[in-house]
Design a protein around this motif. Structure first.
Motif, PDB file in Angstrom:
ATOM      1  N   ALA A   1       0.759  -1.326  -0.101  1.00  0.00           N
ATOM      2  CA  ALA A   1       0.005  -0.105   0.053  1.00  0.00           C
ATOM      3  C   ALA A   1       0.951   1.216   0.070  1.00  0.00           C
ATOM      4  N   LEU A   2       0.257   2.258  -0.679  1.00  0.00           N
ATOM      5  CA  LEU A   2       1.069   3.605  -0.787  1.00  0.00           C
ATOM      6  C   LEU A   2       0.583   4.376   0.300  1.00  0.00           C
ATOM      7  N   LEU A   3       1.350   5.320   0.981  1.00  0.00           N
ATOM      8  CA  LEU A   3       0.835   6.127   2.222  1.00  0.00           C
ATOM      9  C   LEU A   3       1.408   7.718   1.599  1.00  0.00           C
ATOM     10  N   ALA A   4       0.426   8.489   1.312  1.00  0.00           N
ATOM     11  CA  ALA A   4       0.730   9.907   0.836  1.00  0.00           C
ATOM     12  C   ALA A   4      -0.137  10.697   1.985  1.00  0.00           C
ATOM     13  N   THR A   5       0.670  12.055   1.851  1.00  0.00           N
ATOM     14  CA  THR A   5       0.167  13.280   2.700  1.00  0.00           C
ATOM     15  C   THR A   5      -0.369  14.246   1.633  1.00  0.00           C
ATOM     16  N   ASN A   6      -1.309  14.993   2.108  1.00  0.00           N
ATOM     17  CA  ASN A   6      -1.599  16.153   1.106  1.00  0.00           C
ATOM     18  C   ASN A   6      -1.216  17.452   1.631  1.00  0.00           C
ATOM     19  N   THR A   7      -0.120  17.212   2.631  1.00  0.00           N
ATOM     20  CA  THR A   7       0.296  18.637   3.061  1.00  0.00           C
ATOM     21  C   THR A   7       0.859  19.528   2.117  1.00  0.00           C
ATOM     22  N   SER A   8       0.756  20.831   2.462  1.00  0.00           N
ATOM     23  CA  SER A   8       0.917  22.135   1.368  1.00  0.00           C
ATOM     24  C   SER A   8       2.222  22.736   2.078  1.00  0.00           C
ATOM     25  N   SER A   9       2.708  22.491   3.395  1.00  0.00           N
ATOM     26  CA  SER A   9       3.822  23.228   3.850  1.00  0.00           C
ATOM     27  C   SER A   9       4.789  22.429   4.686  1.00  0.00           C
ATOM     28  N   LEU A  10       4.356  21.274   5.147  1.00  0.00           N
ATOM     29  CA  LEU A  10       5.363  20.502   5.801  1.00  0.00           C
ATOM     30  C   LEU A  10       6.310  19.593   4.948  1.00  0.00           C
ATOM     31  N   SER A  11       7.602  19.217   5.658  1.00  0.00           N
ATOM     32  CA  SER A  11       8.518  18.405   4.674  1.00  0.00           C
ATOM     33  C   SER A  11       7.942  16.879   4.669  1.00  0.00           C
ATOM     34  N   VAL A  12       7.985  16.473   3.448  1.00  0.00           N
ATOM     35  CA  VAL A  12       7.563  14.958   3.244  1.00  0.00           C
ATOM     36  C   VAL A  12       8.710  14.121   3.857  1.00  0.00           C
ATOM     37  N   THR A  13       9.749  14.381   3.611  1.00  0.00           N
ATOM     38  CA  THR A  13      10.900  13.689   4.367  1.00  0.00           C
ATOM     39  C   THR A  13      10.741  13.509   5.780  1.00  0.00           C
ATOM     40  N   GLU A  14      10.529  14.823   6.480  1.00  0.00           N
ATOM     41  CA  GLU A  14      10.345  14.676   7.896  1.00  0.00           C
ATOM     42  C   GLU A  14       9.328  13.830   8.230  1.00  0.00           C
ATOM     43  N   LEU A  15       8.308  13.976   7.575  1.00  0.00           N
ATOM     44  CA  LEU A  15       6.875  13.127   7.717  1.00  0.00           C
ATOM     45  C   LEU A  15       7.230  11.603   7.837  1.00  0.00           C
ATOM     46  N   ALA A  16       8.130  11.346   6.892  1.00  0.00           N
ATOM     47  CA  ALA A  16       8.432   9.803   6.685  1.00  0.00           C
ATOM     48  C   ALA A  16       9.429   9.366   7.661  1.00  0.00           C
ATOM     49  N   ALA A  17       9.993  10.297   8.503  1.00  0.00           N
ATOM     50  CA  ALA A  17      11.289   9.681   9.394  1.00  0.00           C
ATOM     51  C   ALA A  17      10.756   8.692  10.581  1.00  0.00           C
ATOM     52  N   GLY A  18      11.194   7.948  10.847  1.00  0.00           N
ATOM     53  CA  GLY A  18      10.547   6.780  11.830  1.00  0.00           C
ATOM     54  C   GLY A  18       9.881   5.947  11.253  1.00  0.00           C
ATOM     55  N   LEU A  19       9.350   5.917   9.956  1.00  0.00           N
ATOM     56  CA  LEU A  19       8.591   4.949   9.540  1.00  0.00           C
ATOM     57  C   LEU A  19       9.188   3.576   9.141  1.00  0.00           C
ATOM     58  N   ALA A  20       8.763   2.537   9.187  1.00  0.00           N
ATOM     59  CA  ALA A  20       9.600   1.171   9.139  1.00  0.00           C
ATOM     60  C   ALA A  20       9.835   0.913   7.556  1.00  0.00           C
ATOM     61  N   HIS A  21       8.954   1.749   6.712  1.00  0.00           N
ATOM     62  CA  HIS A  21       8.997   1.422   5.236  1.00  0.00           C
ATOM     63  C   HIS A  21       8.745   2.737   4.598  1.00  0.00           C
ATOM     64  N   PRO A  22       9.769   3.857   4.840  1.00  0.00           N
ATOM     65  CA  PRO A  22       9.427   5.141   4.218  1.00  0.00           C
ATOM     66  C   PRO A  22       9.427   5.241   2.604  1.00  0.00           C
ATOM     67  N   GLY A  23       9.974   4.116   2.052  1.00  0.00           N
ATOM     68  CA  GLY A  23       9.985   3.969   0.503  1.00  0.00           C
ATOM     69  C   GLY A  23       8.668   4.256  -0.004  1.00  0.00           C
ATOM     70  N   ARG A  24       7.702   3.803   0.374  1.00  0.00           N
ATOM     71  CA  ARG A  24       6.159   3.982  -0.018  1.00  0.00           C
ATOM     72  C   ARG A  24       5.584   5.171   0.537  1.00  0.00           C
TER      73      ARG A  24
END
Length: 521
Positions: A116-139
């Protein structure tokens, strides 16, 4: 990599306006859709609102009745996060709080399938920062829809530092299959739109702060000469001054307070005073019952000169010679010297180049236009030393071409010209840093904020060195780094060989690679 199959479920977390809009887009594309919210009642109401909108579309004949009934049967609310386990894509549209979003995605990882893909609709936050700590940040990636999502075509597909290219490609093709126009970009402050659009607001506010012109006049010039659909003062009143200023401040802070993105003190004062725009009844302009929008400054009628001399190549303003002849003004041309239009009283009419009228004897500057034939207003810039005759002849000349004329202060780069030059500069820099390709930036700016041309297209039309020269002159007169041309723009103007129309592509080939990424309120 193929798009997510229509038989797979798409989940949306967040039942607000944006979440409902994204859910509607996925639903009408053929997916089963689940809406989840921490408040189960909100999720149920959100799903109900989407059903109601689909029903109204069918009632108005915008959707086949059978298709509408099928879609209505495919949307539901989820009472628990675990109910999203079958989703092939989960799009988050909750509050813009990094801690809240990180906790949500950590919980989602425990629920959804490995593909499954996980996506954020953020317009201002860092996608990289939100992925930090995920077990599978590649998706994990960003899917930045623009509001209202069902109507606006643009979607920024944002790859974070750890996003797997295959995941980004799958998301891109999925959004494309939904009938949207996706653009690829890296995870940098503001993504594409909110990064590149900053000068549209900032330069207008700067001209106002420099006492060059009032808001109504600046807006009118950008609309009627620059071809923009709405001026920045009216637009930020519509968006909300607090929202627009917060985005500007966020981008500025994210770029370590670069002078390129410095917020406006005048806008800060507006926010502090509570004048937030339409929603508060007053912003740059008054609103509400009986309120009348201020009118732009328009010069009184003057007689058009009978004859002029075009000295040198007028470049982006070359069409004026033909327009003057059509208007019955006798035009003599000489290739030596210039470029300027010699007026009968010996004054000169010069296209905005980043310099000021006060530097020269009897010079009137005129602003850039998207199309001089179609423009209905032209701005002129004069100094205290400009003679009354020269100004009258300049005003009369453009009035003779059927244009309204706004006379502004002696502002280097004027209004349209400095705005367009800054848009081009930020685009060249973004392309060189791998944020996005020039074609995607142009697409994003035309579809995301309705610009008449993309910045790269504008650059190709104006010539390789036009923006660089104007900003170089501006930087000399307004030092501090804000107008210093980027290295990328310097290379486009002077160091990259080849034809004009290939300039941005040459830069992409030379400096392709990963970088940080950036989006417009």
């Amino acid at each position: 990599m193929t798009a997510i199959e229509r038989s797979r479920t798409v989940a949306v977390v967040g039942a607000g306006t944006m979440g409902q809009g994204i859910a509607q887009v996925a639903l009408l594309a053929g997916h089963r859709v689940l809406i989840y919210d921490i408040d189960a009642a909100l999720a149920a109401r959100g799903a109900g609102s989407v059903r109601d909108r689909v029903e109204r579309m069918a009632a108005k004949g915008r959707l086949d009745r059978a298709e509408a009934e099928d879609a209505i049967g495919r949307i539901d609310s989820a009472a628990a996060l675990e109910d999203l386990s079958a989703a092939a894509l989960v799009v988050e549209a909750v509050v813009e709080d990094a801690d809240v979003k990180r906790a949500l995605f950590a919980a989602l990882e425990e629920v959804v399938s490995p593909d499954a893909l996980l996506a954020t609709n953020t317009s201002s936050l860092s996608v990289t920062e939100l992925a930090a700590g995920l077990a599978h940040p590649g998706r994990f990636l960003g899917l930045h829809f623009f509001n209202p999502a069902p109507l606006l075509p643009l979607v920024e597909v944002v790859s974070g530092f750890a996003t797997d290219p295959a995941a980004a490609e799958r998301a891109y093709r999925t959004v494309l299959g939904w009938g949207k126009t996706p653009v690829r970009c890296a995870d940098t402050p503001g993504f594409i739109v909110n990064r590149i659009a900053r000068p549209f607001y900032a330069e207008a506010f700067a001209v106002y702060e420099e006492q060059g012109a009032d808001p109504a006049t600046i807006d009118a010039v950008l609309r009627e000469s620059g071809g923009f659909k709405m001026g920045p003062f009216q637009l930020t009143d519509l968006i909300g001054q607090d929202v627009n200023e917060a985005v500007t401040r966020s981008v500025w802070e994210s770029f370590f307070r670069s002078p390129k993105f410095t917020p406006s003190l005048a806008q800060r004062r507006l926010v502090q005073s509570g004048r937030l725009g339409r929603k508060s009844g007053h912003g740059w302009f008054p609103y509400g019952p009986g309120a009348a929008l201020p009118q732009p400054h328009t010069a009184a009628p003057e007689e058009a000169p009978a004859k002029v001399t075009v000295v040198g190549d007028l470049g982006p303003a070359a069409e004026l010679a033909e327009l003057m002849e059509e208007a019955g003004i006798s035009v003599t041309s000489t290739e030596h010297g210039g470029p300027y239009i010699q007026l009968p009283g010996e004054g000169q009419l010069v296209l905005a180049d980043g310099k000021t009228s006060v530097e020269f004897a009897d010079v009137v500057y005129f602003d850039l236009a998207l199309d001089y034939r179609e423009a209905t207003r032209i701005a002129l810039s004069v100094s205290e030393d400009t003679s009354e005759r020269t100004l009258a002849e300049a005003v009369g000349l453009f009035q003779g071409l059927g244009k309204q004329v706004s006379v502004i202060g002696d502002v280097p780069g004027m209004i349209v010209a400095r705005t367009v030059a800054m848009l081009i500069d930020l685009t060249a820099d973004a392309v060189a840093r791998g944020v996005a390709c020039a074609e995607d930036i142009d697409t994003a700016m035309r579809l995301g904020v309705n610009y008449p041309l993309g910045p790269a297209e504008w650059h190709d039309r104006l010539g390789r060195d036009w923006a660089y020269d104007l900003l170089h002159h501006l930087d000399e007169r307004c030092p501090g780094g804000r107008y210093a041309p980027s290295l990328a723009l310097f290379k486009l103007g002077y160091a990259a060989g080849g034809e004009d129309e290939a300039a941005f592509e040459d830069s992409e080939d030379a400096e392709e690679g990963p970088d940080e990424a950036e989006g417009t309120e």
